[in-house]
Design an enzyme around this catalytic site. Structure first.
Site, PDB file in Angstrom:
ATOM      1  N   ASP A 109       0.818  -0.847   0.003  1.00 39.06           N
ATOM      2  CA  ASP A 109      -0.119   0.223   0.340  1.00 39.06           C
ATOM      3  C   ASP A 109       0.871   1.567   0.468  1.00 39.06           C
ATOM      4  OD1 ASP A 109      -1.664   2.065   0.706  1.00 39.06           O
ATOM      5  OD2 ASP A 109      -2.363   1.390   1.934  1.00 39.06           O
ATOM      6  N   GLU A 130      -3.003  -1.445  -5.231  1.00 44.76           N
ATOM      7  CA  GLU A 130      -3.824  -0.872  -5.579  1.00 44.76           C
ATOM      8  C   GLU A 130      -4.278   0.039  -6.633  1.00 44.76           C
ATOM      9  OE1 GLU A 130      -6.377   2.514  -3.414  1.00 44.76           O
ATOM     10  OE2 GLU A 130      -5.800   0.713  -1.768  1.00 44.76           O
ATOM     11  N   ASP A 137      -2.079   0.892   7.208  1.00 43.95           N
ATOM     12  CA  ASP A 137      -1.499   1.143   5.748  1.00 43.95           C
ATOM     13  C   ASP A 137      -0.837  -0.749   5.657  1.00 43.95           C
ATOM     14  OD1 ASP A 137      -0.933   3.857   5.387  1.00 43.95           O
ATOM     15  OD2 ASP A 137      -0.196   2.919   7.187  1.00 43.95           O
TER      16      ASP A 137
END
Lengths: 159, 159
Positions: free
Chosen positions: B7, B68, B141
């Protein structure tokens, strides 16, 4: 001293290498564009930028790599793409032990043309004059990259 | 199979590694945050993310790195920083011959919690349940990174 300017972009990443030395005019070693439109996958573009800049470093052994400092962008999606291209450029430099310098677009335009809001065309014409190039620099990304390199030479009192 | 979720962020980059195999529950190998607030210079942050992920790759030998897919951001300046952190993560993967997969936040949340608009806290609780962790994952995170890895395991029919 060799200075490599990079103008990162996910469609074309411009580059320009100059030689700078005290009491001698700047000279152009190389310039061009890394064309990425045909690289289908976005991750592949990032890798391509990294590898091509690595190749330019091997070829020219720059003392500095110089980029534009970017503070805004037309929209967040464009900024994300640009950020990834810029990150690849920074890593290509640092992983090859080349220090990175950065200037804002306004500083570069001011240094090259004398006014911070100059157009890309005005920058190109001044870059051609400063480097005594008799052909028109293309793509404009390459003249932007050369302009950034010239700006850095000026800061180092080599131009 | 080992899946490393990342992330990216320029303050904290979260990571989480899981082991996935057919007919066995997923297990958590490692998670944490690469803390970047103390790295003064932005270029240094990019290099730190790249190097730390390189270290995680050496340690866990992942079969995939999963990120992502980002489509928007609060503003262009944040997007530029995020893009550079994301670019460093992609390059760390590709320069170590690890393939990269990506899912949107909505896909990850949908896969983990059953609804695409779940909060980070809801995601964290589900990640803890799926991986049978008895301690609270921190930073968030890291639970986001584990969630991305779990989402990829699901797509590969390993979860």
């Amino acid at each position: 001293m060799v200075i490599l300017g990079i103008d990162p972009g996910s469609t074309i990443t411009g580059y320009g290498a100059i030689e700078a030395a005290k009491e001698r005019p700047l000279s152009c070693l190389d310039y061009g564009g890394i064309h990425l439109a045909t690289v289908a996958d976005f991750h592949g573009k990032i890798k391509r930028i990294y590898d091509e800049i690595g190749g330019l470093i091997s070829k020219h052994r720059p003392d500095f790599i110089v980029l534009e400092d970017i503070f805004y962008s037309q929209n967040a999606q464009a900024a994300l793409k640009l950020g990834q291209a810029r990150g690849a450029s920074i890593l290509a430099a640092l992983n090859n032990q080349v220090p990175v310098a950065a200037y804002s677009a306004r500083e570069v335009k001011q240094a090259i043309t004398g006014h911070g809001a100059a157009s890309k065309e005005q920058v190109r014409r001044m870059v051609e004059a400063i480097l005594r190039l008799e052909i028109r620099i293309s793509p404009l990304d390459a003249s932007d990259a050369l302009a950034i390199a010239i700006c850095h030479a000026g800061r180092l009192k080599l131009a």
